[in-house]
Design an enzyme around this catalytic site. Sequence first.
Site, PDB file in Angstrom:
ATOM      1  CD  GLU A 273      10.335   1.756   4.570  1.00  0.00           C
ATOM      2  OE1 GLU A 273       9.587   1.928   5.543  1.00  0.00           O
ATOM      3  OE2 GLU A 273      10.922   2.690   3.989  1.00  0.00           O
ATOM      4  CB  CYS A 341      -8.285  10.040 -26.494  1.00  0.00           C
ATOM      5  SG  CYS A 341      -9.784   9.191 -26.968  1.00  0.00           S
TER       6      CYS A 341
HETATM    7  C1  PLP Z   1       7.679   3.307  -2.135  1.00  0.00           C
HETATM    8  C2  PLP Z   1       8.391   3.127  -0.883  1.00  0.00           C
HETATM    9  C3  PLP Z   1       8.826   1.856  -0.483  1.00  0.00           C
HETATM   10  C4  PLP Z   1       8.628   0.620  -1.319  1.00  0.00           C
HETATM   11  O1  PLP Z   1       9.316   0.607  -2.499  1.00  0.00           O
HETATM   12  P1  PLP Z   1       9.326  -0.743  -3.371  1.00  0.00           P
HETATM   13  O2  PLP Z   1      10.184  -0.420  -4.522  1.00  0.00           O
HETATM   14  O3  PLP Z   1       7.927  -1.015  -3.775  1.00  0.00           O
HETATM   15  O4  PLP Z   1       9.883  -1.811  -2.506  1.00  0.00           O
HETATM   16  C5  PLP Z   1       9.466   1.746   0.728  1.00  0.00           C
HETATM   17  N1  PLP Z   1       9.675   2.825   1.522  1.00  0.00           N
HETATM   18  C6  PLP Z   1       9.268   4.052   1.177  1.00  0.00           C
HETATM   19  C7  PLP Z   1       9.516   5.184   2.093  1.00  0.00           C
HETATM   20  C8  PLP Z   1       8.619   4.245  -0.030  1.00  0.00           C
HETATM   21  O5  PLP Z   1       8.228   5.477  -0.375  1.00  0.00           O
END
Ligand code: PLP
Length: 416
Positions: A273, A341
């Site tokens: 992911e 600001c």
């Molecule tokens: C933020 C997040 C990601 C993605 O992170 P990146 O650094 O953008 O690849 C993947 N899994 C979870 C659970 C996240 O919270």
Amino acid sequence: MEEFGYRGGELYCEGVALSEIARGVGTPAYVYSRAALEGAYRELDEAFSGLDHLVCFAVKANGNLAVLRTLASLGAGADIVSGGELYRAVRAGFDPKKIVFAGVGKTGEELTSGLGERILTFNVESAAELEQLNETAARYGKKARVSLRVNPDVDAESHPAISTGNEDSKFGVPLAEAAALADHAAGLRCVELVGVHQHIGSQMTRLDPLVNSLKKTTDLVAELKSRGHEIRYFNMGGGLGIRYNDENVPGPRELVEAARPYLESTGATIICEMGRYMAGNAGAMLTSVVYRKRSGHKSFLVADAGMNDLLRPSLYDAYHEIRALKEDTPPTTADLVGPVCESGDFLAQGRELPDAAEGDALAVMSAGAYGFAMSSNYNSRPRPAEVMVSGDRWAVVREREHNADLVKGELVPAFL
Ligand SMILES: *Cc1c(COP(=O)(O)O)cnc(C)c1O
């Protein structure tokens, strides 16, 4: 990042000169390259070849519907962390069977929405959430697919604010408690344990932390299987870093090469992911110099974009390359600051920057992830437009906000 480059002395995104976009929609404006998004997705997808896998996009990095549609059309899944992201993901056309839902504080309402869409898995982060999900599913006569998000207690060696896998972090179930929680889950009527999930941090520029984490979490998969749990999904998380400046960052191929033995050992469908990796270098933010000034020993370029438009420099002291739209712009040493600001309102500090004249536009590079997504209306500043480029075409994919948008939903009560 070849999608952004100079041609005939002008900075282009794919086949469109950024000056044309700056003139057409004004500044500040975010510009996304469709080809760069697609290229990054394909690179990841190909890196996992030979493994049963699903590449998800972390919607929180960039939730624009056009960005999401681009990736959904290629077959990507979505990693979401709120009911709002579920709404976006479904509207953008992601197959709910490819949506995974993480987050430590999913409310009953959010769990209900996820159940309603029949998403692939809820990445459960605590025993309390597991109970709540079981009850919610029972109420609606459903069964929820669950992955346990475990906290492997490793240091992602990234910025502390974006490291999520150390022992004292709020994320996930402690590794030592995971097996007992899995056994407990197996006894619940309305949840089905199908996977294990980890995500240890963001902007990782070294693979060791991830590999160390995978050792621990894939050992857990083996233990769970030996206890009779059928683990069909192993979600290795996101967090692959990108090059903002001169970092030497491993790519998807190196990542999967290092991870492959562990991933294979699970016998499961591998989910990754990634947010930043897919969107970060696919976007730039255009901003114009409003004034030039000197103060004490310092030179300032005052931009029409500030920390409300792009928070990363102020929040993490993050580096973004600043490019002139005209290649022959000479350099100068200055701060590029915003109009907000706050002394902490800057886009670049004490750096060699293009010596832009008042009225000239600049491109703040690598702004496609956690750029617009973290923007706000602080100082009552309407948020910027967003544009997508595809070849020699471009389109506004989010209109610039107007003053009326700033007060939308506000009410002055009758007693005033
Ligand atoms: C933020 C997040 C990601 C993605 O992170 P990146 O650094 O953008 O690849 C993947 N899994 C979870 C659970 C996240 O919270």
